[in-house]
Design a protein around this motif. Structure first.
Motif, PDB file in Angstrom:
ATOM      1  N   MET A  30       0.805  -1.216   0.000  1.00 39.31           N
ATOM      2  CA  MET A  30       0.000   0.000   0.000  1.00 39.31           C
ATOM      3  C   MET A  30       0.836   1.264   0.000  1.00 39.31           C
ATOM      4  SD  MET A  30      -2.655   0.437  -0.804  1.00 39.31           S
ATOM      5  CE  MET A  30      -1.920   2.031  -0.851  1.00 39.31           C
ATOM      6  N   LEU A  89       1.499   2.769  -2.519  1.00 39.91           N
ATOM      7  CA  LEU A  89       1.138   3.552  -3.702  1.00 39.91           C
ATOM      8  C   LEU A  89       0.756   4.974  -3.321  1.00 39.91           C
ATOM      9  CD1 LEU A  89      -1.412   2.476  -6.474  1.00 39.91           C
ATOM     10  CD2 LEU A  89       0.177   4.352  -6.464  1.00 39.91           C
ATOM     11  N   LEU A  92      12.471   6.339 -16.822  1.00 41.21           N
ATOM     12  CA  LEU A  92      11.467   5.331 -17.187  1.00 41.21           C
ATOM     13  C   LEU A  92      11.474   4.979 -18.672  1.00 41.21           C
ATOM     14  CD1 LEU A  92       8.335   6.643 -15.223  1.00 41.21           C
ATOM     15  CD2 LEU A  92       9.932   4.863 -14.527  1.00 41.21           C
ATOM     16  N   GLU A 107       7.035   4.449 -21.096  1.00 44.68           N
ATOM     17  CA  GLU A 107       6.420   4.308 -19.778  1.00 44.68           C
ATOM     18  C   GLU A 107       5.850   5.622 -19.280  1.00 44.68           C
ATOM     19  OE1 GLU A 107       7.197   1.580 -16.812  1.00 44.68           O
ATOM     20  OE2 GLU A 107       9.116   0.954 -17.634  1.00 44.68           O
ATOM     21  N   GLN A 150      -2.596   6.190 -17.642  1.00 46.79           N
ATOM     22  CA  GLN A 150      -3.218   5.629 -16.444  1.00 46.79           C
ATOM     23  C   GLN A 150      -3.777   6.736 -15.552  1.00 46.79           C
ATOM     24  OE1 GLN A 150       0.293   3.656 -15.266  1.00 46.79           O
ATOM     25  NE2 GLN A 150      -0.025   1.916 -16.639  1.00 46.79           N
ATOM     26  N   ARG A 156      -6.970   8.353 -16.672  1.00 46.93           N
ATOM     27  CA  ARG A 156      -8.197   7.577 -16.507  1.00 46.93           C
ATOM     28  C   ARG A 156      -8.696   7.579 -15.067  1.00 46.93           C
ATOM     29  NH1 ARG A 156      -5.890   2.421 -19.112  1.00 46.93           N
ATOM     30  NH2 ARG A 156      -7.769   1.341 -18.397  1.00 46.93           N
ATOM     31  N   ILE A 157      -7.855   7.940 -14.127  1.00 44.81           N
ATOM     32  CA  ILE A 157      -8.323   7.968 -12.739  1.00 44.81           C
ATOM     33  C   ILE A 157      -8.421   9.392 -12.193  1.00 44.81           C
ATOM     34  CG2 ILE A 157      -7.475   5.667 -12.193  1.00 44.81           C
ATOM     35  CD1 ILE A 157      -5.025   6.880 -10.973  1.00 44.81           C
ATOM     36  N   PRO A 173      -9.817  13.029 -11.340  1.00 43.32           N
ATOM     37  CA  PRO A 173     -11.160  13.516 -11.017  1.00 43.32           C
ATOM     38  C   PRO A 173     -11.550  14.670 -11.924  1.00 43.32           C
ATOM     39  CG  PRO A 173      -9.598  14.487  -9.518  1.00 43.32           C
ATOM     40  CD  PRO A 173      -8.797  13.581 -10.416  1.00 43.32           C
ATOM     41  N   VAL A 215      -4.814  14.137  -9.378  1.00 49.95           N
ATOM     42  CA  VAL A 215      -5.001  12.833  -8.741  1.00 49.95           C
ATOM     43  C   VAL A 215      -4.521  12.892  -7.294  1.00 49.95           C
ATOM     44  CG1 VAL A 215      -4.246  10.428  -8.754  1.00 49.95           C
ATOM     45  CG2 VAL A 215      -4.887  11.527 -10.890  1.00 49.95           C
ATOM     46  N   ALA A 275      -6.508   2.495   0.801  1.00 45.70           N
ATOM     47  CA  ALA A 275      -6.686   1.243   0.073  1.00 45.70           C
ATOM     48  C   ALA A 275      -8.005   1.251  -0.696  1.00 45.70           C
ATOM     49  CB  ALA A 275      -6.643   0.075   1.048  1.00 45.70           C
ATOM     50  N   VAL A 290      -7.502   3.229  -3.817  1.00 49.84           N
ATOM     51  CA  VAL A 290      -6.702   2.463  -4.769  1.00 49.84           C
ATOM     52  C   VAL A 290      -7.529   1.329  -5.370  1.00 49.84           C
ATOM     53  CG1 VAL A 290      -4.690   0.971  -5.022  1.00 49.84           C
ATOM     54  CG2 VAL A 290      -4.522   3.067  -3.688  1.00 49.84           C
ATOM     55  N   TRP A 327      -9.299   2.620  -8.206  1.00 46.25           N
ATOM     56  CA  TRP A 327      -8.427   2.715  -9.380  1.00 46.25           C
ATOM     57  C   TRP A 327      -8.307   1.351 -10.047  1.00 46.25           C
ATOM     58  CZ3 TRP A 327      -3.931   5.887  -6.764  1.00 46.25           C
ATOM     59  CH2 TRP A 327      -4.415   7.165  -6.470  1.00 46.25           C
ATOM     60  N   VAL A 381     -10.974   0.601 -12.414  1.00 45.77           N
ATOM     61  CA  VAL A 381     -10.889   1.305 -13.696  1.00 45.77           C
ATOM     62  C   VAL A 381      -9.746   0.766 -14.551  1.00 45.77           C
ATOM     63  CG1 VAL A 381     -10.503   3.538 -14.784  1.00 45.77           C
ATOM     64  CG2 VAL A 381     -11.903   3.394 -12.713  1.00 45.77           C
ATOM     65  N   LEU A 382      -8.605   0.583 -13.916  1.00 49.97           N
ATOM     66  CA  LEU A 382      -7.399   0.261 -14.681  1.00 49.97           C
ATOM     67  C   LEU A 382      -7.117  -1.237 -14.772  1.00 49.97           C
ATOM     68  CD1 LEU A 382      -4.887   2.904 -13.253  1.00 49.97           C
ATOM     69  CD2 LEU A 382      -6.214   3.053 -15.354  1.00 49.97           C
ATOM     70  N   GLU A 415      -2.338  -2.894 -14.212  1.00 52.33           N
ATOM     71  CA  GLU A 415      -1.908  -1.511 -14.481  1.00 52.33           C
ATOM     72  C   GLU A 415      -1.659  -0.740 -13.196  1.00 52.33           C
ATOM     73  OE1 GLU A 415      -2.610   0.864 -17.760  1.00 52.33           O
ATOM     74  OE2 GLU A 415      -4.266  -0.369 -18.531  1.00 52.33           O
ATOM     75  N   ALA A 422       1.692  -1.616 -12.252  1.00 56.65           N
ATOM     76  CA  ALA A 422       2.630  -0.921 -13.137  1.00 56.65           C
ATOM     77  C   ALA A 422       2.787   0.533 -12.703  1.00 56.65           C
ATOM     78  CB  ALA A 422       2.138  -0.994 -14.583  1.00 56.65           C
ATOM     79  N   LEU A 423       1.644   1.139 -12.359  1.00 61.32           N
ATOM     80  CA  LEU A 423       1.660   2.535 -11.902  1.00 61.32           C
ATOM     81  C   LEU A 423       2.553   2.670 -10.679  1.00 61.32           C
ATOM     82  CD1 LEU A 423       0.392   5.351 -12.240  1.00 61.32           C
ATOM     83  CD2 LEU A 423      -1.522   4.588 -10.842  1.00 61.32           C
ATOM     84  N   LEU A 424       2.357   1.774  -9.724  1.00 63.11           N
ATOM     85  CA  LEU A 424       3.186   1.807  -8.522  1.00 63.11           C
ATOM     86  C   LEU A 424       4.663   1.680  -8.880  1.00 63.11           C
ATOM     87  CD1 LEU A 424       3.846   1.739  -5.566  1.00 63.11           C
ATOM     88  CD2 LEU A 424       3.194  -0.673  -5.484  1.00 63.11           C
ATOM     89  N   GLN A 479       6.220   2.418 -11.644  1.00 67.24           N
ATOM     90  CA  GLN A 479       6.734   3.628 -12.297  1.00 67.24           C
ATOM     91  C   GLN A 479       6.944   4.747 -11.289  1.00 67.24           C
ATOM     92  OE1 GLN A 479       3.484   3.886 -14.918  1.00 67.24           O
ATOM     93  NE2 GLN A 479       4.302   2.389 -16.376  1.00 67.24           N
TER      94      GLN A 479
END
Lengths: 142, 142
Positions: free
Chosen positions: A1, A3, A117, A121, A128, A131-132, A134, B10, B107, B110, B113, B116-117, B121, B124-126, B128
DNA sequence: GAAAGATGGTCAAGCAGCTTGACCATATGT
DNA sequence: ACATATGGTCAAGCTGCTTGACCATCTTTC
């Protein structure tokens, strides 16, 4: 977590770096919140109330912020066509220059990400996030 | 070049949602900046000066923040083992509970997310973000 | 081991950016 | 036309941060 924490760390760093870049390009006395305001003013101007909604603050606070950027020469108040109560806040040439400086500084940071990256990337990252992201008001503070 | 704006949008949204989630779980009077402080205190506690560096503020400001979270029951000051000048700030049980609430709220966001993703992905986002995240102090404000 | 400086923390005062509340001028709806 | 909603301003107050001064303790140097 991790992220969330990582995302916030990256965002904080980005904000900081953009701010430094703007200052380095000769625009003093401008804070990150002004950048968020400029982004709303940029296309065709906006009213103070529009700005308040966009920034998620009261209209009084937005009005004070407008006072400040007008005093510093980044924007000016014009009569609003079609509503004598309202004023249309528009960027001055200096305001546009500052906005461009912020975009350059941002592009510089993103270029650094590209070095780490790879271009592909970075594009994936943008996709990405887009798409998330707001829709509502941008919240420049927490 | 919408990457910067999107990322900041975001991040703003995430902060907002975590805060709402924490409040919804019954922790009042706590601001996002406190969450950043808790993150530093969580493992084994820290001194006020450590906190100041971590948050990018003066030690006086950090000390006031500690006053506040102590008064509200989220942390306590203990004598520092091995340095009679310093105090070790540690989370109370309530502080830990609040931290867990924030993690749950994060959480939840996330998870949204992921809807949606897709899970891949998000991972992958994490990945990157982790590679471009800074090391220095977390800057909770702009 | 004593003096000199560095470091953790607090107290106090001030300031910047936001809030709430009251108010005026103009638009809008009935 | 009148009543209400909306854009904006003025004024006062609060909160979170800053700078500056200071004390207690740790660390370095001779």
């Amino acid at each position: 977590m991790a992220l969330s924490a990582t995302l916030l760390a990256v965002a904080g760093e980005l904000t900081q770096r953009i701010h430094e870049g703007v200052v380095a390009r000769g625009f003093e006395g401008v804070r990150p919140a002004h950048g968020f305001a400029f982004a709303r003013l940029a296309p065709d101007g906006a009213t103070a109330t529009d700005l308040a909604v966009h920034l998620g603050v009261t209209k009084q606070a937005a009005s004070q912020l407008v006072d400040e950027i007008v005093r510093k020469g980044y924007a000016e108040r014009r009569p609003h066509p079609g509503d004598a109560r309202a004023r249309l806040i528009v960027l001055t040439e200096r305001g546009w220059a500052c906005t461009r400086a912020a975009e350059e500084a941002a592009a510089e940071v993103v270029r650094g990400w590209g070095d780490v990256l790879g271009e592909g990337e970075v594009r994936a990252l943008l996709g990405q996030l887009a798409r998330i992201a707001p829709y509502g008001p941008i919240r420049p503070a927490w």
